[in-house]
Design a protein around this motif. Structure first.
Motif, PDB file in Angstrom:
ATOM      1  N   ARG A 161     -29.376 -35.028 -16.712  1.00  0.00           N
ATOM      2  CA  ARG A 161     -30.082 -36.205 -17.203  1.00  0.00           C
ATOM      3  C   ARG A 161     -29.336 -37.472 -16.806  1.00  0.00           C
ATOM      4  O   ARG A 161     -29.932 -38.502 -16.510  1.00  0.00           O
ATOM      5  N   THR A 162     -28.001 -37.386 -16.798  1.00  0.00           N
ATOM      6  CA  THR A 162     -27.179 -38.527 -16.410  1.00  0.00           C
ATOM      7  C   THR A 162     -26.723 -38.336 -14.966  1.00  0.00           C
ATOM      8  O   THR A 162     -26.065 -37.341 -14.655  1.00  0.00           O
ATOM      9  N   PRO A 163     -27.068 -39.250 -14.070  1.00  0.00           N
ATOM     10  CA  PRO A 163     -26.686 -39.090 -12.657  1.00  0.00           C
ATOM     11  C   PRO A 163     -25.171 -38.993 -12.474  1.00  0.00           C
ATOM     12  O   PRO A 163     -24.396 -39.663 -13.166  1.00  0.00           O
ATOM     13  N   VAL A 164     -24.779 -38.156 -11.542  1.00  0.00           N
ATOM     14  CA  VAL A 164     -23.365 -37.983 -11.222  1.00  0.00           C
ATOM     15  C   VAL A 164     -22.915 -39.091 -10.268  1.00  0.00           C
ATOM     16  O   VAL A 164     -23.603 -39.403  -9.296  1.00  0.00           O
ATOM     17  N   PRO A 177     -19.921 -46.774 -17.435  1.00  0.00           N
ATOM     18  CA  PRO A 177     -19.997 -47.428 -18.741  1.00  0.00           C
ATOM     19  C   PRO A 177     -18.947 -48.517 -18.941  1.00  0.00           C
ATOM     20  O   PRO A 177     -17.973 -48.611 -18.185  1.00  0.00           O
ATOM     21  N   LEU A 178     -19.161 -49.315 -19.954  1.00  0.00           N
ATOM     22  CA  LEU A 178     -18.301 -50.455 -20.249  1.00  0.00           C
ATOM     23  C   LEU A 178     -16.850 -49.989 -20.425  1.00  0.00           C
ATOM     24  O   LEU A 178     -16.554 -49.148 -21.266  1.00  0.00           O
ATOM     25  N   ASP A 213     -21.053 -37.798 -21.495  1.00  0.00           N
ATOM     26  CA  ASP A 213     -22.033 -37.607 -20.424  1.00  0.00           C
ATOM     27  C   ASP A 213     -21.635 -38.305 -19.124  1.00  0.00           C
ATOM     28  O   ASP A 213     -22.388 -38.273 -18.142  1.00  0.00           O
ATOM     29  N   LEU A 214     -20.452 -38.928 -19.096  1.00  0.00           N
ATOM     30  CA  LEU A 214     -19.995 -39.568 -17.866  1.00  0.00           C
ATOM     31  C   LEU A 214     -19.454 -38.516 -16.911  1.00  0.00           C
ATOM     32  O   LEU A 214     -18.510 -37.794 -17.237  1.00  0.00           O
TER      33      LEU A 214
END
Length: 282
Positions: free
Chosen positions: A98-101, A127-128, A266-267
């Protein structure tokens, strides 16, 4: 009795030595010029970084002329200079996650600086996060990317005021920050620069399209030296109205509350081999 004969154009030993030195100097100059002509853009970047960061360390910003010199080198760089094309697998959407690599290509790292490329498929997000004590140069090589960045508000109260409703008070670990950048950038564009305490030290990258960004960090992250990458969750300023800070109504969108968080689960950042022009270390 012999007679010494002297050739009309015969040179003395001193003259020969001077001529040899002059010839050697010209030869070195020609070789140096040829080397400069043949130097790849990524090699030029490496050489410039070595000079710019040679006397720098954590919290030490290079002189303005060096900042400009390194920025100019990065501004001129293109995807082909580091062996990238938009059709590489790093930039494709995948349905498995779901989260692009995100793919990271490591170019070089030493105690003074690091060079690397983040390859983001569409909707990919870095992400921040912060850059403690660092001066960072980010060059968007291709694509469109949304960048949102913040700087801490100096002098904001560490402890918030008492409130009848605790949910309106920023909890421990949440601090006030000011928005520095919140915009889309499309290549080709100028290199963005952030500083240890200014310029948007905390930033987030979101790929609007597939894109690649070349990052130069001086100095690089180092857990033993206290330069740990900290991640944040941002809240609108209105989330904690009893935070003990007064901001005019028409300026509230320019502020946010940042909360320290662990690295997002999810990173996903995968390393891949850099296959562009080789960097000759010296």
């Amino acid at each position: 009795m012999g007679i010494e004969t002297v050739a009309p154009n015969r040179k003395s030993s001193k003259e020969f030595l001077a001529l040899a030195e002059e010839t050697n100097s010209k030869s070195k100059t020609r070789k140096g010029r040829r080397r400069q002509r043949k130097m790849s853009p990524v090699q030029k970047l490496y050489e410039t970084c070595k000079e710019v960061f040679s006397f720098c360390g954590a919290g030490v910003i290079p002189p303005a002329e060096d900042i400009q010199r390194l920025s100019s080198v990065l501004d001129a760089m293109e995807p082909a200079d580091v062996g990238l094309t938009p059709d590489l697998p790093y930039f494709r959407m995948t349905v498995a996650r779901r989260t692009p690599v995100i793919t990271y290509l490591h170019l070089y790292e030493c105690k003074k600086f690091s060079m690397g490329i983040f390859c983001l498929p569409p909707s990919g997000v870095l992400p921040l996060h912060n850059h403690p004590g660092m001066t960072v140069f980010s060059k968007l090589l291709f694509g469109t990317m949304h960048i949102k960045s913040y700087d801490w508000v100096v002098g904001a109260p560490e402890k918030t005021l008492a409130s009848a409703n605790p949910s309106l008070v920023a909890p421990p670990g949440v601090h006030l920050a000011k928005v520095k950048v919140d915009a889309d950038f499309t290549a080709p564009c100028k290199t963005s620069i952030l500083y240890p305490a200014d310029g948007g030290n905390m930033h987030c990258f979101t790929a609007v399209t597939a894109c690649a960004v070349l990052d130069v960090l001086g100095p690089p992250y180092s857990d033993p030296d206290g330069r740990h990458c900290q991640y944040y969750l941002d809240y609108p300023f209105s989330r904690f109205p009893d935070g003990g800070v007064s901001v005019p109504e028409d300026e509230k969108e320019g502020y946010a509350w940042l909360e320290d968080i662990e690295k997002p689960e999810d990173l996903a950042v995968d390393g891949a081999k850099y296959r562009g022009p080789e960097i000759q270390e010296n």
